[in-house]
Design a protein around this motif. Structure first.
Motif, PDB file in Angstrom:
ATOM      1  N   ILE A   5       0.700  -1.487   0.057  1.00 46.72           N
ATOM      2  CA  ILE A   5      -0.099  -0.062   0.024  1.00 46.72           C
ATOM      3  C   ILE A   5       0.755   1.057  -0.593  1.00 46.72           C
ATOM      4  CG2 ILE A   5      -1.857   1.270   0.920  1.00 46.72           C
ATOM      5  CD1 ILE A   5      -2.771  -1.037   2.771  1.00 46.72           C
ATOM      6  N   LEU A   6       0.702   1.990  -0.958  1.00 44.71           N
ATOM      7  CA  LEU A   6       1.662   3.361  -1.196  1.00 44.71           C
ATOM      8  C   LEU A   6       0.945   4.044  -0.819  1.00 44.71           C
ATOM      9  CD1 LEU A   6       2.531   3.069  -4.697  1.00 44.71           C
ATOM     10  CD2 LEU A   6       3.975   2.207  -2.577  1.00 44.71           C
ATOM     11  N   LEU A   7      -0.713   4.669  -0.559  1.00 43.40           N
ATOM     12  CA  LEU A   7      -1.546   5.340  -0.070  1.00 43.40           C
ATOM     13  C   LEU A   7      -2.589   5.160   0.571  1.00 43.40           C
ATOM     14  CD1 LEU A   7      -1.127   8.891   0.607  1.00 43.40           C
ATOM     15  CD2 LEU A   7      -3.129   8.186  -1.757  1.00 43.40           C
ATOM     16  N   ASP A   8      -3.257   5.366   1.486  1.00 45.28           N
ATOM     17  CA  ASP A   8      -4.431   5.013   1.623  1.00 45.28           C
ATOM     18  C   ASP A   8      -4.628   5.900   2.399  1.00 45.28           C
ATOM     19  OD1 ASP A   8      -6.298   3.840   2.800  1.00 45.28           O
ATOM     20  OD2 ASP A   8      -5.613   2.286   4.370  1.00 45.28           O
ATOM     21  N   GLU A   9      -6.387   6.458   1.641  1.00 45.62           N
ATOM     22  CA  GLU A   9      -7.080   8.016   2.106  1.00 45.62           C
ATOM     23  C   GLU A   9      -8.288   7.498   3.652  1.00 45.62           C
ATOM     24  OE1 GLU A   9      -7.084  10.835  -1.307  1.00 45.62           O
ATOM     25  OE2 GLU A   9      -8.627   9.404  -1.177  1.00 45.62           O
ATOM     26  N   GLY A  10      -8.233   6.012   3.189  1.00 50.61           N
ATOM     27  CA  GLY A  10      -9.023   5.596   4.606  1.00 50.61           C
ATOM     28  C   GLY A  10      -8.769   5.831   5.937  1.00 50.61           C
ATOM     29  N   ASN A  11      -6.686   6.209   6.256  1.00 49.45           N
ATOM     30  CA  ASN A  11      -6.812   6.527   7.326  1.00 49.45           C
ATOM     31  C   ASN A  11      -7.126   8.102   7.603  1.00 49.45           C
ATOM     32  OD1 ASN A  11      -6.249   3.506   8.206  1.00 49.45           O
ATOM     33  ND2 ASN A  11      -4.088   3.476   6.157  1.00 49.45           N
ATOM     34  N   ARG A  12      -6.936   7.952   6.488  1.00 45.72           N
ATOM     35  CA  ARG A  12      -7.178  10.097   7.127  1.00 45.72           C
ATOM     36  C   ARG A  12      -8.066  10.255   7.847  1.00 45.72           C
ATOM     37  NH1 ARG A  12      -5.453  13.111   1.278  1.00 45.72           N
ATOM     38  NH2 ARG A  12      -3.618  12.408   1.155  1.00 45.72           N
ATOM     39  N   ALA A  13      -8.319  11.055   9.055  1.00 49.92           N
ATOM     40  CA  ALA A  13      -8.745  12.232   9.510  1.00 49.92           C
ATOM     41  C   ALA A  13      -9.655  13.221   9.545  1.00 49.92           C
ATOM     42  CB  ALA A  13      -8.832  12.267  10.887  1.00 49.92           C
ATOM     43  N   GLY A  14     -10.828  13.770   9.197  1.00 51.03           N
ATOM     44  CA  GLY A  14     -11.244  14.473   9.355  1.00 51.03           C
ATOM     45  C   GLY A  14     -11.244  15.598   7.963  1.00 51.03           C
ATOM     46  N   GLU A  15     -12.095  13.883   7.123  1.00 54.78           N
ATOM     47  CA  GLU A  15     -11.993  14.488   5.380  1.00 54.78           C
ATOM     48  C   GLU A  15     -12.818  14.939   5.586  1.00 54.78           C
ATOM     49  OE1 GLU A  15     -10.185  13.632   2.982  1.00 54.78           O
ATOM     50  OE2 GLU A  15      -8.555  13.590   4.811  1.00 54.78           O
ATOM     51  N   PRO A  16     -12.606  16.006   4.319  1.00 56.93           N
ATOM     52  CA  PRO A  16     -13.906  16.802   4.317  1.00 56.93           C
ATOM     53  C   PRO A  16     -15.622  15.983   3.708  1.00 56.93           C
ATOM     54  CG  PRO A  16     -12.452  16.391   2.200  1.00 56.93           C
ATOM     55  CD  PRO A  16     -12.255  15.988   3.149  1.00 56.93           C
ATOM     56  N   ASN A  17     -16.483  17.253   3.803  1.00 58.43           N
ATOM     57  CA  ASN A  17     -18.337  17.163   3.474  1.00 58.43           C
ATOM     58  C   ASN A  17     -19.349  17.226   2.561  1.00 58.43           C
ATOM     59  OD1 ASN A  17     -20.085  15.230   4.484  1.00 58.43           O
ATOM     60  ND2 ASN A  17     -20.130  14.961   6.238  1.00 58.43           N
ATOM     61  N   PHE A  18     -20.302  16.857   2.753  1.00 62.76           N
ATOM     62  CA  PHE A  18     -20.960  18.431   1.918  1.00 62.76           C
ATOM     63  C   PHE A  18     -20.894  19.673   1.600  1.00 62.76           C
ATOM     64  CE2 PHE A  18     -23.296  13.817   1.729  1.00 62.76           C
ATOM     65  CZ  PHE A  18     -22.934  13.463   0.660  1.00 62.76           C
ATOM     66  N   GLY A  19     -20.775  20.578   1.651  1.00 60.50           N
ATOM     67  CA  GLY A  19     -20.626  22.183   1.267  1.00 60.50           C
ATOM     68  C   GLY A  19     -19.473  21.843   1.077  1.00 60.50           C
ATOM     69  N   ASN A  20     -17.972  21.534   1.208  1.00 64.18           N
ATOM     70  CA  ASN A  20     -16.709  21.827   0.782  1.00 64.18           C
ATOM     71  C   ASN A  20     -16.411  21.174  -0.982  1.00 64.18           C
ATOM     72  OD1 ASN A  20     -13.654  20.912   0.962  1.00 64.18           O
ATOM     73  ND2 ASN A  20     -13.694  20.583   2.492  1.00 64.18           N
ATOM     74  N   PRO A  21     -16.015  22.065  -1.423  1.00 65.02           N
ATOM     75  CA  PRO A  21     -15.984  22.428  -2.948  1.00 65.02           C
ATOM     76  C   PRO A  21     -14.449  20.406  -3.334  1.00 65.02           C
ATOM     77  CG  PRO A  21     -15.167  23.783  -2.440  1.00 65.02           C
ATOM     78  CD  PRO A  21     -15.300  23.559  -0.532  1.00 65.02           C
ATOM     79  N   GLN A  22     -13.463  19.913  -2.373  1.00 67.54           N
ATOM     80  CA  GLN A  22     -13.207  18.685  -1.817  1.00 67.54           C
ATOM     81  C   GLN A  22     -13.804  17.814  -1.912  1.00 67.54           C
ATOM     82  OE1 GLN A  22      -9.683  19.433  -3.302  1.00 67.54           O
ATOM     83  NE2 GLN A  22     -10.600  21.803  -2.794  1.00 67.54           N
ATOM     84  N   PHE A  23     -15.163  17.428  -1.800  1.00 67.10           N
ATOM     85  CA  PHE A  23     -15.584  16.200  -1.772  1.00 67.10           C
ATOM     86  C   PHE A  23     -16.493  15.796  -2.249  1.00 67.10           C
ATOM     87  CE2 PHE A  23     -19.367  13.895   0.554  1.00 67.10           C
ATOM     88  CZ  PHE A  23     -18.721  13.413   1.149  1.00 67.10           C
ATOM     89  N   ARG A  24     -15.819  14.608  -2.920  1.00 65.84           N
ATOM     90  CA  ARG A  24     -16.341  13.516  -3.875  1.00 65.84           C
ATOM     91  C   ARG A  24     -17.365  12.359  -3.562  1.00 65.84           C
ATOM     92  NH1 ARG A  24     -12.351  14.392  -8.815  1.00 65.84           N
ATOM     93  NH2 ARG A  24     -12.570  17.304  -9.094  1.00 65.84           N
ATOM     94  N   PRO A  25     -18.438  12.081  -3.269  1.00 64.77           N
ATOM     95  CA  PRO A  25     -19.465  11.065  -2.469  1.00 64.77           C
ATOM     96  C   PRO A  25     -19.328  10.124  -3.538  1.00 64.77           C
ATOM     97  CG  PRO A  25     -20.366  13.236  -2.194  1.00 64.77           C
ATOM     98  CD  PRO A  25     -19.595  13.892  -2.749  1.00 64.77           C
ATOM     99  N   GLU A  26     -19.746   9.184  -3.521  1.00 64.29           N
ATOM    100  CA  GLU A  26     -19.749   8.000  -4.269  1.00 64.29           C
ATOM    101  C   GLU A  26     -20.973   7.767  -4.508  1.00 64.29           C
ATOM    102  OE1 GLU A  26     -17.508   6.665  -6.679  1.00 64.29           O
ATOM    103  OE2 GLU A  26     -15.276   7.268  -5.967  1.00 64.29           O
TER     104      GLU A  26
END
Length: 391
Positions: free
Chosen positions: A96-117
């Motif tokens: 595993i080179l990168l795992d975004e699932g381990n990050r805390a405090g990720e963006p949610n609705f209203g944040n331009p960086q949030f891309r819900p699936e």
């Protein structure tokens, strides 16, 4: 549904949308909110005729913007797959080179960086539920149409016909509506993917299923890529991508209808990779080869006042995470142009939409084509660049 007064240009007009994907359904909802008479003609026999494919992510300034305009955002929030927007990047050995699932405090609705699936089927269902009853006409595979007294008479495979003042092609890259506007031919990008579907990955390939862990997984290196996404029904979609000559699917000698033939090819092609990927290939019993094509960047046509296109039917490009988002944004822009009192006739309204659509799609397609090697034949440098971009 709270319906507005019908725009002057669309008063007493009947609109036919050919193709019941996210773009077409979004357009139908937006037009109905404006009091427009619209029908969606879909080739599927019913709403539950087939699995709709892998999950899709909606973006702040496109898909989510269109979803907000439909008034169905709360339904979307109820159905989206929390956490599935995370990326997990592996090397060919399975490290595993990168795992975004381990990050805390990720963006949610209203944040331009949030891309819900969201699962494609769930997205389709909530859009259909937002339409007036009997808006979608099922079992309506388009065959042809002819113009009579400036109206279109549509003919379907089931023998039925329909009449419309305006026809909008939302029927994807193999659009049957497009030839009525342009004879543009698709170009080959240089890459081909082999797509596989696994209905029960938890038991069919458990180790790989755990690696995915409801995320967007990509394994890249040695000049090839494997990408995988969860489906909303618990299944798994994966793509094996590489650079191949044009017409490779026909000249490869692989019988893509024979799973064993494809499995053997993939295991050999990915020689030296972690055996967990071989287990993935062996678990799959249905493969589809997909050459990644695109329309020329200068693709344009002469505007007509009673027909246009949205989504892949208008601006085909290789997968880049923008497809559904562009189709939904096309729907929003087209509905706004048709309802804009500034335009005194339909041709000007359609021309304004087409300019917006082409000006937006062309640079995205150019960027995707220029980066196709980084996706299908990644080098160590391109993998590190991706890690930096996602970090």
């Amino acid at each position: 549904m709270e319906i507005m007064q019908t725009p002057e240009l669309l008063l007493h007009k009947n609109i036919a949308i050919v193709g019941g994907g996210p773009g077409g359904l979004t357009l139908a909802r937006l037009l109905q909110l404006k009091g427009v008479r619209v029908k969606v003609y879909e080739r599927d026999d019913s709403q539950a005729a087939r699995v709709q494919g892998a999950i899709v992510d909606l973006h702040f300034d496109s898909g989510l913007k269109a979803m907000e305009a439909t008034g169905l955002m709360e339904a979307f929030k109820t159905n989206y797959m929390a956490g599935a927007d995370k990326y997990r990047l592996l090397d060919p050995k399975g490290n595993i080179l990168l795992d975004e699932g381990n990050r805390a405090g990720e963006p949610n609705f209203g944040n331009p960086q949030f891309r819900p699936e969201i699962d494609r089927g769930a997205l389709r269902d909530l859009l259909i539920d937002g339409l007036l009853p009997d808006t979608v006409i099922w079992d309506s595979q388009f065959v042809s149409m002819k113009e009579i007294d400036h109206k279109w008479e549509l003919q379907f495979k089931n023998g039925k016909t329909a009449t419309a003042d305006i026809v909008i092609g939302s029927d994807g890259y193999r659009s049957m509506i497009r030839p009525y506007l342009t004879n543009v031919k698709a170009l080959y990008s240089g890459a081909t993917i082999i797509q596989g579907e696994i209905d029960e990955p938890e038991t069919a390939c458990p180790e790989f299923y755990q690696l995915v862990n409801q995320a967007n997984l990509m394994a890249m290196g040695n000049g090839a890529t494997i990408a995988a996404q969860p489906r909303g029904d618990g299944g798994l979609t994966f793509y094996a991508a590489s650079l191949y000559p044009e017409n490779w699917v026909k000249t490869s000698g692989i019988d893509f209808s024979n799973p064993k033939d494809v499995q053997d090819y993939l295991i050999n092609h990915y020689e030296g990779w972690n055996p967990v990927f071989y287990a993935l290939f062996k678990a799959c019993t249905h493969f589809v080869p997909r050459p990644l094509n695109y329309f020329p960047l200068e693709n344009r046509w002469e505007t007509k006042d009673n027909i246009t296109l949205i989504g892949d039917a208008a601006h085909l490009m290789p997968p880049n995470g923008e497809g559904v988002n562009l189709a939904m944004l096309d729907a929003l822009d087209l509905s706004n142009c048709l309802a804009n009192a500034h335009f005194t006739n339909l041709k000007n309204a359609v021309a304004a939409y087409e300019k917006i659509m082409f000006d937006r799609a062309a640079p995205l397609c150019k960027e995707t084509i220029e980066g196709i090697s980084d996706f299908a034949a990644p080098t160590e440098d391109s993998v590190q660049d991706l890690i930096k971009m996602l970090s």
